[in-house]
Structures are given as structure tokens and as C-alpha cells.
Motif scaffolding. Sequence first.
Motif, PDB file in Angstrom:
ATOM      1  N   VAL A 161      -7.559  52.288 114.731  1.00  0.00           N
ATOM      2  CA  VAL A 161      -6.290  52.986 114.529  1.00  0.00           C
ATOM      3  C   VAL A 161      -5.346  52.747 115.713  1.00  0.00           C
ATOM      4  N   MET A 162      -5.876  52.895 116.913  1.00  0.00           N
ATOM      5  CA  MET A 162      -5.026  52.824 118.094  1.00  0.00           C
ATOM      6  C   MET A 162      -4.636  51.387 118.472  1.00  0.00           C
ATOM      7  N   LYS A 163      -5.569  50.448 118.346  1.00  0.00           N
ATOM      8  CA  LYS A 163      -5.339  49.090 118.853  1.00  0.00           C
ATOM      9  C   LYS A 163      -4.836  48.120 117.791  1.00  0.00           C
ATOM     10  N   GLU A 164      -5.020  48.469 116.526  1.00  0.00           N
ATOM     11  CA  GLU A 164      -4.646  47.534 115.463  1.00  0.00           C
ATOM     12  C   GLU A 164      -3.640  48.140 114.483  1.00  0.00           C
ATOM     13  N   LEU A 165      -3.920  49.329 113.953  1.00  0.00           N
ATOM     14  CA  LEU A 165      -3.017  49.923 112.967  1.00  0.00           C
ATOM     15  C   LEU A 165      -1.668  50.296 113.578  1.00  0.00           C
ATOM     16  N   LEU A 166      -1.675  51.052 114.666  1.00  0.00           N
ATOM     17  CA  LEU A 166      -0.401  51.519 115.223  1.00  0.00           C
ATOM     18  C   LEU A 166       0.479  50.375 115.717  1.00  0.00           C
ATOM     19  N   PRO A 167      -0.049  49.337 116.373  1.00  0.00           N
ATOM     20  CA  PRO A 167       0.817  48.204 116.700  1.00  0.00           C
ATOM     21  C   PRO A 167       1.424  47.544 115.459  1.00  0.00           C
ATOM     22  N   LEU A 168       0.654  47.451 114.372  1.00  0.00           N
ATOM     23  CA  LEU A 168       1.180  46.889 113.129  1.00  0.00           C
ATOM     24  C   LEU A 168       2.344  47.731 112.612  1.00  0.00           C
ATOM     25  N   VAL A 169       2.159  49.046 112.614  1.00  0.00           N
ATOM     26  CA  VAL A 169       3.198  49.958 112.135  1.00  0.00           C
ATOM     27  C   VAL A 169       4.434  49.894 113.038  1.00  0.00           C
ATOM     28  N   SER A 170       4.216  49.760 114.331  1.00  0.00           N
ATOM     29  CA  SER A 170       5.337  49.638 115.274  1.00  0.00           C
ATOM     30  C   SER A 170       6.142  48.374 114.994  1.00  0.00           C
ATOM     31  N   ARG A 171       5.462  47.278 114.700  1.00  0.00           N
ATOM     32  CA  ARG A 171       6.166  46.023 114.389  1.00  0.00           C
ATOM     33  C   ARG A 171       6.980  46.143 113.095  1.00  0.00           C
ATOM     34  N   MET A 172       6.605  47.067 112.226  1.00  0.00           N
ATOM     35  CA  MET A 172       7.359  47.295 110.993  1.00  0.00           C
ATOM     36  C   MET A 172       8.624  48.115 111.245  1.00  0.00           C
ATOM     37  N   GLY A 173       8.804  48.593 112.476  1.00  0.00           N
ATOM     38  CA  GLY A 173      10.025  49.320 112.822  1.00  0.00           C
ATOM     39  C   GLY A 173       9.897  50.824 112.884  1.00  0.00           C
ATOM     40  N   PHE A 174       8.663  51.339 112.784  1.00  0.00           N
ATOM     41  CA  PHE A 174       8.472  52.789 112.863  1.00  0.00           C
ATOM     42  C   PHE A 174       8.208  53.208 114.304  1.00  0.00           C
ATOM     43  N   GLY A 195      15.158  52.438 103.366  1.00  0.00           N
ATOM     44  CA  GLY A 195      16.269  52.256 104.285  1.00  0.00           C
ATOM     45  C   GLY A 195      16.202  53.043 105.572  1.00  0.00           C
ATOM     46  N   ALA A 196      15.212  53.931 105.730  1.00  0.00           N
ATOM     47  CA  ALA A 196      15.127  54.735 106.952  1.00  0.00           C
ATOM     48  C   ALA A 196      14.601  53.878 108.100  1.00  0.00           C
ATOM     49  N   LYS A 197      15.154  54.058 109.285  1.00  0.00           N
ATOM     50  CA  LYS A 197      14.754  53.292 110.459  1.00  0.00           C
ATOM     51  C   LYS A 197      14.221  54.228 111.543  1.00  0.00           C
ATOM     52  N   ASP A 198      13.341  53.696 112.365  1.00  0.00           N
ATOM     53  CA  ASP A 198      12.818  54.422 113.528  1.00  0.00           C
ATOM     54  C   ASP A 198      12.224  55.783 113.167  1.00  0.00           C
ATOM     55  N   LEU A 199      11.569  55.854 112.024  1.00  0.00           N
ATOM     56  CA  LEU A 199      10.980  57.130 111.610  1.00  0.00           C
ATOM     57  C   LEU A 199       9.731  57.440 112.429  1.00  0.00           C
ATOM     58  N   PRO A 200       9.499  58.728 112.726  1.00  0.00           N
ATOM     59  CA  PRO A 200       8.214  59.113 113.328  1.00  0.00           C
ATOM     60  C   PRO A 200       7.083  58.873 112.333  1.00  0.00           C
ATOM     61  N   VAL A 201       5.859  58.881 112.839  1.00  0.00           N
ATOM     62  CA  VAL A 201       4.716  58.448 112.045  1.00  0.00           C
ATOM     63  C   VAL A 201       3.646  59.541 111.970  1.00  0.00           C
ATOM     64  N   VAL A 202       3.175  59.791 110.757  1.00  0.00           N
ATOM     65  CA  VAL A 202       1.982  60.609 110.533  1.00  0.00           C
ATOM     66  C   VAL A 202       0.867  59.691 110.064  1.00  0.00           C
ATOM     67  N   VAL A 203      -0.222  59.640 110.813  1.00  0.00           N
ATOM     68  CA  VAL A 203      -1.410  58.896 110.378  1.00  0.00           C
ATOM     69  C   VAL A 203      -2.271  59.858 109.570  1.00  0.00           C
ATOM     70  N   ALA A 204      -2.473  59.539 108.287  1.00  0.00           N
ATOM     71  CA  ALA A 204      -3.241  60.393 107.381  1.00  0.00           C
ATOM     72  C   ALA A 204      -4.621  59.779 107.166  1.00  0.00           C
ATOM     73  N   LEU A 205      -5.660  60.536 107.457  1.00  0.00           N
ATOM     74  CA  LEU A 205      -7.035  60.038 107.445  1.00  0.00           C
ATOM     75  C   LEU A 205      -7.790  60.550 106.221  1.00  0.00           C
ATOM     76  N   HIS A 206      -8.450  59.640 105.537  1.00  0.00           N
ATOM     77  CA  HIS A 206      -9.179  60.008 104.321  1.00  0.00           C
ATOM     78  C   HIS A 206     -10.528  60.656 104.637  1.00  0.00           C
ATOM     79  N   GLY A 207     -11.102  61.264 103.619  1.00  0.00           N
ATOM     80  CA  GLY A 207     -12.406  61.892 103.739  1.00  0.00           C
ATOM     81  C   GLY A 207     -13.542  60.929 103.430  1.00  0.00           C
ATOM     82  N   TYR A 208     -14.752  61.437 103.504  1.00  0.00           N
ATOM     83  CA  TYR A 208     -15.956  60.647 103.229  1.00  0.00           C
ATOM     84  C   TYR A 208     -15.887  60.066 101.821  1.00  0.00           C
ATOM     85  N   GLY A 209     -16.167  58.765 101.706  1.00  0.00           N
ATOM     86  CA  GLY A 209     -16.126  58.109 100.408  1.00  0.00           C
ATOM     87  C   GLY A 209     -14.745  57.660  99.986  1.00  0.00           C
ATOM     88  N   GLY A 210     -13.717  57.942 100.804  1.00  0.00           N
ATOM     89  CA  GLY A 210     -12.354  57.579 100.454  1.00  0.00           C
ATOM     90  C   GLY A 210     -11.919  56.257 101.064  1.00  0.00           C
TER      91      GLY A 210
END
Length: 300
Positions: free
Chosen positions: A157-170, A90-105
Motif C-alpha cells: 500500500v505504502m510503496k506501490e499503491l500510493l505512488p501510483l495514485v499520486s501519479r494519477m494526480g491525487f 474532472g476533479a483534481k488534487d483530491l484527498p485520498v481514502v484507502v478502503a481495505l477489504h475484509g477476509y476473502g475480499g
Amino acid sequence: MSTPTRSRAAIVTRRAFLTAGASVLALGGAAEAVNAGLLPGRTTLYRVLGLDGPAGTIPHVGGVPVVSGSFRSAARGGIRTGWAVAAPVGAKDLPVVVALHGYGGTHASLFGQELGLDRFLAAHLDAGGKPFAIVSVDGGDRYWHPRRDGDDPAGMVMKELLPLVSRMGFDTGRLAFTGYSMGGYGALRFGWTLGADRVRAVSALSPALWTTAGAAASIAFDDAADYAANTPYGRQERLTGIPVRIDCGTGDGFQTAVRTYVAGFPEAPAGGFEAGGHDMAFWRREAPAHLRFLADALHR
């Protein structure tokens, strides 16, 4: 009177005892040498000698909901790329943390029974912490920067992931990066390439760093020129204005390189060095402090 004789079993037992004692003494000496940085195999020896401190555990709480999906990444040559978002209901307009996995993840490595950030976030919120969304994505093993073969996980991340997340309302205008190992390096790189106008905070758990191109893992950079273009050394001032936290275990094979990097900041970042290896046990232990750090920066 007959002279008592020792059985073969007794002789073997005594020999085993003496051998074990010598091994303990040898290990004690090895520990001192490892502490002085004189022996290789630091990570293994610290673990064997019990010098990594207590293992962090995933909180025994229900995690925040995780929504996942995938897309074909043009930036990565059309490869199917998985993603996931963990956020309170139910939270709206939340800020975003992009969490990046390690090698093999993969994107899934940040949640569930691996690092468990969905549960750490739930515990953070239960304790009154400020809310935000955590986003993860598949970056392959390309060290989160553009590669000579055209694979560009940073561009993805910048051109595809973040626009997707923005469209989700974050709210991707309030953005932070975190990650462990290879992902820790990636989080730092996003920070210095995007700058304080775009990034609110960066946190790195045991970032995979090498002080020279020759020391770097062969898969991390295409060649010496690629290393020079993407090394974090000499770029610490580019993080000026961005709150930075870096934590690394004293039993981590990267700790010497990380200490050199931290020493290059005009002002020391948050975090530090304490007992721990290059593993989930250490990263889980540090996760609550990193979530609080990121939340405070995103809501300042």
C-alpha cells in the motif's frame, strides 16, 4: 351416540403447534442469554431472531466513475495485484481514502453490487458533501501487515499503491483509511503505525479484533509474537491527533473485543454500537456516516 374421535392429522397438527410454541419460548430465553453474553453463536442467533435492525441499501444513483488496473507487487512476492479508484469526473488534487477489504475480499468488493462505495460517494456528493477519491487494492487474506513468509500487504500500500495514485494526480498528502472486518483492523493499524503526521482520519466498520493471541484466527497472525507486534490493544494513544470512528453491530461476534478496544482510548472515538451483524447489510447502513466523517476530516 358415538364418541367423536380425533383424526391423526389433528393430533399431528396439535403436536406441531405445541412444539412450535415451545420453540418460541426457548428462542426467547436464548435471546436473553445471548444479550447477556452467555451463549455462543451470537451472530447466527441475532440474525434468526431479527435483532440486527434494518439492512442498509446501496443508493439508487449512478456511481462515480471507477478506474481499475493491476500491477506486479514486489512487496507481495510478485503477485498480480488489482486496484481501483473511484472519483468524481474532472476533479483534481483530491484527498485520498484507502478502503481495505475484509477476509476473502478483493479490491472489487468495495464497489459495485457488494459494498457499493462508488454509489455511496455519488450520493454523498449529490447531497453537497466534500469530494475525495476512494482507492481499493487486493491485500489477500494476510490481515494488512508484514508476514513471516515475506508477503507485505502494508508495504504494498505504502510503496506501490500510493505512488501510483499520486501519479494519477491525487493528493496522497491528505490521506485517510477505512475498511470493514479484516480491513477495519488494517485501517486502525495504518493509523497507529503512520501517526497523525501522515494520516488525517481512520474509520473502521466491525474491525476483526481478538484480545489475545490464543483467541485469534490462525490465519490472522503468524504466531504469538506476530500478534504482540501487531495487536491494536495498548496502542490506542498512538492514534492521538487522528479522528477515529468505529462502528460495530451488537449481533457481531467481534463486538465484545471491539468494546474492549474502544474502552482503551483516552477519549472515546466517534461511532458506537447498534443493532447489526457482521455483514454487508450493516456496513452499507453505516457507509454514509463514515463517508461524511472522512470527508470532514480530510478537508479540515
